[in-house]
Each structure stands twice: as structure tokens, then as C-alpha cells.
Design a protein around this motif. Structure first.
Motif, PDB file in Angstrom:
ATOM      1  N   LYS A 129      25.229  97.524  55.397  1.00 45.83           N
ATOM      2  CA  LYS A 129      23.920  97.405  54.763  1.00 45.83           C
ATOM      3  C   LYS A 129      23.930  98.193  53.466  1.00 45.83           C
ATOM      4  O   LYS A 129      24.558  99.246  53.365  1.00 45.83           O
ATOM      5  CB  LYS A 129      22.814  97.944  55.675  1.00 45.83           C
ATOM      6  N   GLN A 130      23.239  97.714  52.483  1.00 43.08           N
ATOM      7  CA  GLN A 130      23.090  98.409  51.211  1.00 43.08           C
ATOM      8  C   GLN A 130      21.718  98.097  50.638  1.00 43.08           C
ATOM      9  O   GLN A 130      21.285  96.944  50.624  1.00 43.08           O
ATOM     10  CB  GLN A 130      24.184  97.978  50.223  1.00 43.08           C
ATOM     11  N   GLY A 131      21.041  99.144  50.198  1.00 43.29           N
ATOM     12  CA  GLY A 131      19.709  98.951  49.631  1.00 43.29           C
ATOM     13  C   GLY A 131      19.256 100.185  48.883  1.00 43.29           C
ATOM     14  O   GLY A 131      19.882 101.244  48.949  1.00 43.29           O
ATOM     15  N   GLN A 132      18.190 100.054  48.156  1.00 45.75           N
ATOM     16  CA  GLN A 132      17.620 101.157  47.395  1.00 45.75           C
ATOM     17  C   GLN A 132      16.637 101.928  48.268  1.00 45.75           C
ATOM     18  O   GLN A 132      15.778 101.345  48.925  1.00 45.75           O
ATOM     19  CB  GLN A 132      16.924 100.636  46.141  1.00 45.75           C
ATOM     20  N   MET A 133      16.802 103.252  48.271  1.00 47.81           N
ATOM     21  CA  MET A 133      15.982 104.137  49.086  1.00 47.81           C
ATOM     22  C   MET A 133      15.283 105.161  48.192  1.00 47.81           C
ATOM     23  O   MET A 133      15.790 105.529  47.134  1.00 47.81           O
ATOM     24  CB  MET A 133      16.833 104.868  50.134  1.00 47.81           C
ATOM     25  N   THR A 146      27.795 101.568  56.566  1.00 43.24           N
ATOM     26  CA  THR A 146      28.544 100.759  57.522  1.00 43.24           C
ATOM     27  C   THR A 146      28.371 101.352  58.910  1.00 43.24           C
ATOM     28  O   THR A 146      28.631 102.538  59.120  1.00 43.24           O
ATOM     29  CB  THR A 146      30.035 100.704  57.162  1.00 43.24           C
ATOM     30  N   VAL A 147      27.926 100.512  59.860  1.00 41.20           N
ATOM     31  CA  VAL A 147      27.703 100.935  61.241  1.00 41.20           C
ATOM     32  C   VAL A 147      28.739 100.252  62.124  1.00 41.20           C
ATOM     33  O   VAL A 147      28.860  99.021  62.119  1.00 41.20           O
ATOM     34  CB  VAL A 147      26.278 100.581  61.714  1.00 41.20           C
ATOM     35  N   GLN A 148      29.490 101.038  62.874  1.00 40.31           N
ATOM     36  CA  GLN A 148      30.449 100.522  63.839  1.00 40.31           C
ATOM     37  C   GLN A 148      29.879 100.709  65.242  1.00 40.31           C
ATOM     38  O   GLN A 148      29.434 101.806  65.592  1.00 40.31           O
ATOM     39  CB  GLN A 148      31.790 101.242  63.711  1.00 40.31           C
ATOM     40  N   TYR A 149      29.916  99.654  66.049  1.00 41.02           N
ATOM     41  CA  TYR A 149      29.293  99.701  67.362  1.00 41.02           C
ATOM     42  C   TYR A 149      30.051  98.801  68.327  1.00 41.02           C
ATOM     43  O   TYR A 149      30.893  97.981  67.923  1.00 41.02           O
ATOM     44  CB  TYR A 149      27.824  99.264  67.278  1.00 41.02           C
ATOM     45  N   LYS A 150      29.746  98.951  69.604  1.00 40.29           N
ATOM     46  CA  LYS A 150      30.275  98.082  70.644  1.00 40.29           C
ATOM     47  C   LYS A 150      29.262  97.998  71.777  1.00 40.29           C
ATOM     48  O   LYS A 150      28.287  98.761  71.818  1.00 40.29           O
ATOM     49  CB  LYS A 150      31.627  98.572  71.153  1.00 40.29           C
ATOM     50  N   SER A 167      18.145  93.286  66.166  1.00 39.67           N
ATOM     51  CA  SER A 167      17.416  94.539  66.415  1.00 39.67           C
ATOM     52  C   SER A 167      18.200  95.734  65.896  1.00 39.67           C
ATOM     53  O   SER A 167      17.608  96.703  65.396  1.00 39.67           O
ATOM     54  CB  SER A 167      17.156  94.688  67.915  1.00 39.67           C
ATOM     55  N   LEU A 168      19.526  95.686  66.018  1.00 42.65           N
ATOM     56  CA  LEU A 168      20.360  96.756  65.473  1.00 42.65           C
ATOM     57  C   LEU A 168      20.188  96.867  63.963  1.00 42.65           C
ATOM     58  O   LEU A 168      20.086  97.980  63.416  1.00 42.65           O
ATOM     59  CB  LEU A 168      21.818  96.493  65.828  1.00 42.65           C
ATOM     60  N   GLN A 169      20.147  95.752  63.267  1.00 42.15           N
ATOM     61  CA  GLN A 169      19.973  95.785  61.816  1.00 42.15           C
ATOM     62  C   GLN A 169      18.617  96.386  61.433  1.00 42.15           C
ATOM     63  O   GLN A 169      18.527  97.210  60.513  1.00 42.15           O
ATOM     64  CB  GLN A 169      20.114  94.369  61.262  1.00 42.15           C
ATOM     65  N   HIS A 170      17.572  95.990  62.133  1.00 44.49           N
ATOM     66  CA  HIS A 170      16.250  96.540  61.832  1.00 44.49           C
ATOM     67  C   HIS A 170      16.191  98.035  62.132  1.00 44.49           C
ATOM     68  O   HIS A 170      15.605  98.813  61.362  1.00 44.49           O
ATOM     69  CB  HIS A 170      15.187  95.793  62.645  1.00 44.49           C
ATOM     70  N   VAL A 216      26.121 100.833  71.851  1.00 44.45           N
ATOM     71  CA  VAL A 216      26.418 102.225  71.546  1.00 44.45           C
ATOM     72  C   VAL A 216      27.036 102.276  70.150  1.00 44.45           C
ATOM     73  O   VAL A 216      27.937 101.497  69.825  1.00 44.45           O
ATOM     74  CB  VAL A 216      27.367 102.842  72.600  1.00 44.45           C
ATOM     75  N   VAL A 217      26.536 103.170  69.317  1.00 41.79           N
ATOM     76  CA  VAL A 217      27.020 103.327  67.945  1.00 41.79           C
ATOM     77  C   VAL A 217      28.184 104.323  67.974  1.00 41.79           C
ATOM     78  O   VAL A 217      28.021 105.473  68.411  1.00 41.79           O
ATOM     79  CB  VAL A 217      25.903 103.830  67.013  1.00 41.79           C
ATOM     80  N   THR A 218      29.345 103.901  67.530  1.00 36.39           N
ATOM     81  CA  THR A 218      30.531 104.763  67.550  1.00 36.39           C
ATOM     82  C   THR A 218      30.744 105.517  66.246  1.00 36.39           C
ATOM     83  O   THR A 218      31.273 106.628  66.258  1.00 36.39           O
ATOM     84  CB  THR A 218      31.779 103.916  67.843  1.00 36.39           C
ATOM     85  N   GLN A 219      30.319 104.945  65.124  1.00 35.30           N
ATOM     86  CA  GLN A 219      30.546 105.617  63.839  1.00 35.30           C
ATOM     87  C   GLN A 219      29.581 105.063  62.802  1.00 35.30           C
ATOM     88  O   GLN A 219      29.314 103.863  62.770  1.00 35.30           O
ATOM     89  CB  GLN A 219      31.992 105.416  63.377  1.00 35.30           C
ATOM     90  N   VAL A 220      29.078 105.977  61.968  1.00 35.69           N
ATOM     91  CA  VAL A 220      28.248 105.599  60.821  1.00 35.69           C
ATOM     92  C   VAL A 220      28.898 106.184  59.575  1.00 35.69           C
ATOM     93  O   VAL A 220      29.111 107.403  59.500  1.00 35.69           O
ATOM     94  CB  VAL A 220      26.808 106.100  60.971  1.00 35.69           C
TER      95      VAL A 220
END
Length: 386
Positions: A129-133, A146-150, A167-170, A216-220
Motif C-alpha cells: 500500500k502507498q498513500g499520502q498521510m 508492505t504487509v506480509q501475512y499468512k 478487510s486486511l487492506q482496510h 496473522v501478520v508476520t512482518q510490516v
């Protein structure tokens, strides 16, 4: 000759062993086979037969029905048996309700009353994901993430949430905006990225556990965040200024680390010298006091001898530190002769520094020694004091 040419076959037989005409034992033609199939289907459905007796027609219908059942059973068995590899799991629903979760190996289920959902539960999946914050200090930054999950629970992944990856993206978008919105811009752009990624992962996992998505999120990984393109040059200048500041600070700390220990060492040396001097003075004073006490005892034993000895020792100590020579003679004219031998010796040692050459300085010293010798020869009772 061919079997159907005139005169070619005396028996008038076809290649399948049957005779042409009445008694034919070969396979029927396609029209006859299709007609019999229609009659059999009509018999199974309750229709009338075109020919033959009723018993023979009924028996043919049951045979074709059995074959159809066997084919359907084989097809059902082929679709009901499935194999899962080591990375996969399957959720089985019976009448739309959760029944079981099966693991790797040979498995079977019973469609259409059962349905299954097969997923790879060990493969690492990634979402970018990329966006202006908007940061805490009201600056806009672009943050690539970048979100890594399984999948941790296939049952929750399949049944609890519709489209769990959406739902993960939101949830990722919500967690990222919350963390960036509570962080200053310089932390997001420079050394605060690791802390930012850790906070995003913690908050995102909390959201997913609340939704019971089975993920489960393994790495962000927060990549190089940057300012918008319109103000990128100004931000680059700010970053370079911060780097220069950090470099100067490191140099100052290195200089301090070199100077402060040296100053501490010198201070410690001064302290040790002072302590040594104190010990020396105290020890000398104690020694002098001890010596005086012993001298008093000797004085009481022999006062005259002790006084003479003290006089001679004192005179020797005083004259040994004097560089002047006094010569006195006894006679009618008692003259006191002063010889500046200290100046002569200094001139001999450093004649060039006072404008005298080395031979001149040596000559002056020899003249002084000759004068002393002449006086001693003239009056043998003369004495020399130093």
C-alpha cells in the motif's frame, strides 16, 4: 478381390463373418442402435415399446439404468476424493454448517450435502500500500508499506469474514493513518521508520484479532517515506542539514571523549603528586622530630661536644650551598679577598652566550685559581671557606 465385388466371394460373406441378407450376425448399424436406446429410455420413463415382448424390454431398461448409476457413482467418487499437500488445509461444511477442518493427506467428503474450501495456510502472502498521510505536525508524507501475512485459522478465514483480505487492506489503511497521524514528520522520514513499522504491525494485528479474520501478520516493512514531489527538494535540504548536524555532533563527542579522559588523568596525577608531597612532608617532619628527640638525649650526655658538632654541621650545610669564596689572612693588614668563582665557572660553561670565547673563559678561570694558589703560598695559615 474385395468381399463385395461380383464373384469375389463365393460364400457371399462380409468381413465380420455374417452373410449378406437374411441371417446377419455382425454388429447393428447406428440407426438400429439409436432406436434401441430410445426404446430403453422410453421403457425406463414408462413409455411404450415399439416391438418385442414386454419382459425383454423391461430387462434391457434395468441394465442401462444400472450402468448409468455406476457411471454416476464413479463420477461422484472421483469428485468426492481429494488429496491435500503439506501446505494445505480444507474446511468442510455439511448442509452449510461447519463440520471439520482436515489436514494433509487423502480425504473424502460427500457432495452435494458437503462443500469444501481448500487454502494454502503456510505460504507467506504480501499486500502493498502507498498513500499520502498527514503527520502530527501537519505535514503530508507519502508512506509506502508492505504487509506480509499468512492464514492462522482457516475456519475463521472462511466463515467469519466475507473477503478477509479486503478487510486486511482496510485495517492496514486505518492502522497506518493512526500511527502516522500521531508521529512527527522527521521521525517518519528518518530514524523513526522501524518504530513506525512495529506500531503499525501491533495495531493491525489487534484489528484483525477483533474481526476474527484468521490472519496473522508476520512482518510490516515501511519503505523509504518521502515528501510529496512538489516539495521534495526542500525536504532533501532539511535532511542534509540534519545529517550535517549529526556529523558535527559526533565529531564533538569524539573530541570530548578524547579530551575529558586526558584532563581526568592529569587531575588524578596532580592529586597523586599532592598526596605524595603530603606524605613526604609529614614523613620528613616526623623524622626531624625523631632526630631532635634523640639529639636532646645526646646533648644531655655531652653538651660541649654536641654544640661543636652542631656548629660544624650547620656551617658545612650553609657553605656547601654557597658559590662565593672568601679568603682571609692573619697579619698586620687583615684584608678580606672576594673571588667571584661562580661567575667565572658560569662564564667558562657558557662563554659564547655572554660574548666570551671558550679560551677566554678558560683563561679567566685559570687566573682565579692562580690567585688562590699565590695567597696560600704567601700565608700558609690562610683558610678557604665555601
Amino acid at each position: 478381390m474385395a468381399w463385395n465385388e461380383p464373384g469375389g466371394n463365393s460364400n457371399n460373406q462380409d468381413p465380420w463373418g455374417g452373410r449378406r441378407g437374411g441371417d446377419r450376425k455382425g454388429p447393428p448399424d447406428l440407426d438400429e442402435a439409436f432406436r434401441k436406446l430410445q426404446e430403453s429410455l422410453g421403457g425406463m420413463l414408462g413409455g411404450k415399446k415399439r416391438g418385442g415382448d414386454g419382459a425383454s424390454g423391461k430387462g434391457g431398461g434395468f441394465g442401462l439404468f444400472g450402468i448409468s448409476l455406476a457411471v454416476l457413482a464413479a463420477f461422484w467418487l472421483y469428485s468426492a476424493i481429494y488429496v491435500l499437500d503439506e501446505q494445505e488445509q480444507a474446511v468442510v461444511l455439511r448442509f452449510g454448517k461447519y463440520h471439520e477442518t482436515v489436514g494433509p493427506g487423502l480425504n473424502i467428503y460427500f457432495p452435494p450435502i458437503d462443500s469444501k474450501f481448500v487454502e494454502n495456510v503456510t505460504r507467506e502472502r504480501a499486500y502493498t500500500k502507498q498513500g499520502q498521510m498527514l503527520t502530527e505536525d501537519e505535514n503530508i508524507v507519502e508512506v509506502p508499506l508492505t504487509v506480509q501475512y499468512k492464514i492462522s485459522s482457516l475456519k475463521d478465514f472462511v466463515l467469519n469474514v466475507d473477503q478477509p483480505e479486503v478487510s486486511l487492506q482496510h485495517a492496514t489503511d486505518s492502522a497506518l493513518r493512526h500511527v502516522v497521524g500521531s508521529t512527527e514528520m522527521d521521525q517518519v522520514l528518518t530514524e523513526g521508520r522501524e518504530l513506525l513499522a512495529s506500531e503499525v504491525q501491533e495495531r493491525l494485528q489487534r484489528f484483525l484479532d477483533t474481526y476474527r479474520t484468521g490472519i496473522v501478520v508476520t512482518q510490516v516493512n515501511v519503505q523509504n517515506a518521502q515528501a510529496p514531489r512538489e516539495v521534495q527538494e526542500a525536504f532533501d535540504d532539511v535532511i542534509r542539514a540534519r545529517e550535517d548536524e549529526q556529523r558535527e555532533r559526533n565529531q564533538a563527542e569524539a573530541y570530548a571523549n578524547g579530551v575529558v579522559p586526558e584532563a581526568r588523568g592529569q587531575a588524578q596525577r596532580i592529586v597523586e603528586d599532592a598526596n605524595g608531597y603530603r606524605e613526604e612532608v609529614v614523613a620528613r617532619a616526623q623524622g626531624e622530630a625523631e632526630r631532635f628527640s634523640k639529639l636532646v638525649v645526646e646533648y644531655h650526655k655531652a653538651p660541649e661536644v654536641t654544640r661543636q658538632r652542631l656548629y660544624l654541621e650547620t656551617l658545612q650545610e650553609v657553605l656547601s650551598n654557597s658559590s662565593k669564596v672568601l679568603v682571609a689572612t692573619k697579619g698586620e693588614q687583615s684584608n678580606l679577598l672576594y673571588l667571584p668563582l661562580d661567575k667565572m665557572l658560569e662564564g667558562r660553561a657558557s662563554g659564547s652566550s655572554v660574548g666570551l670565547s671558550a679560551p677566554a673563559a678558560a683563561g679567566a678561570a685559570d687566573q682565579g685559581s692562580q690567585v688562590v694558589n699565590d695567597l696560600q703560598q704567601r700565608d700558609p695559615r690562610s683558610r678557604e671557606r665555601r
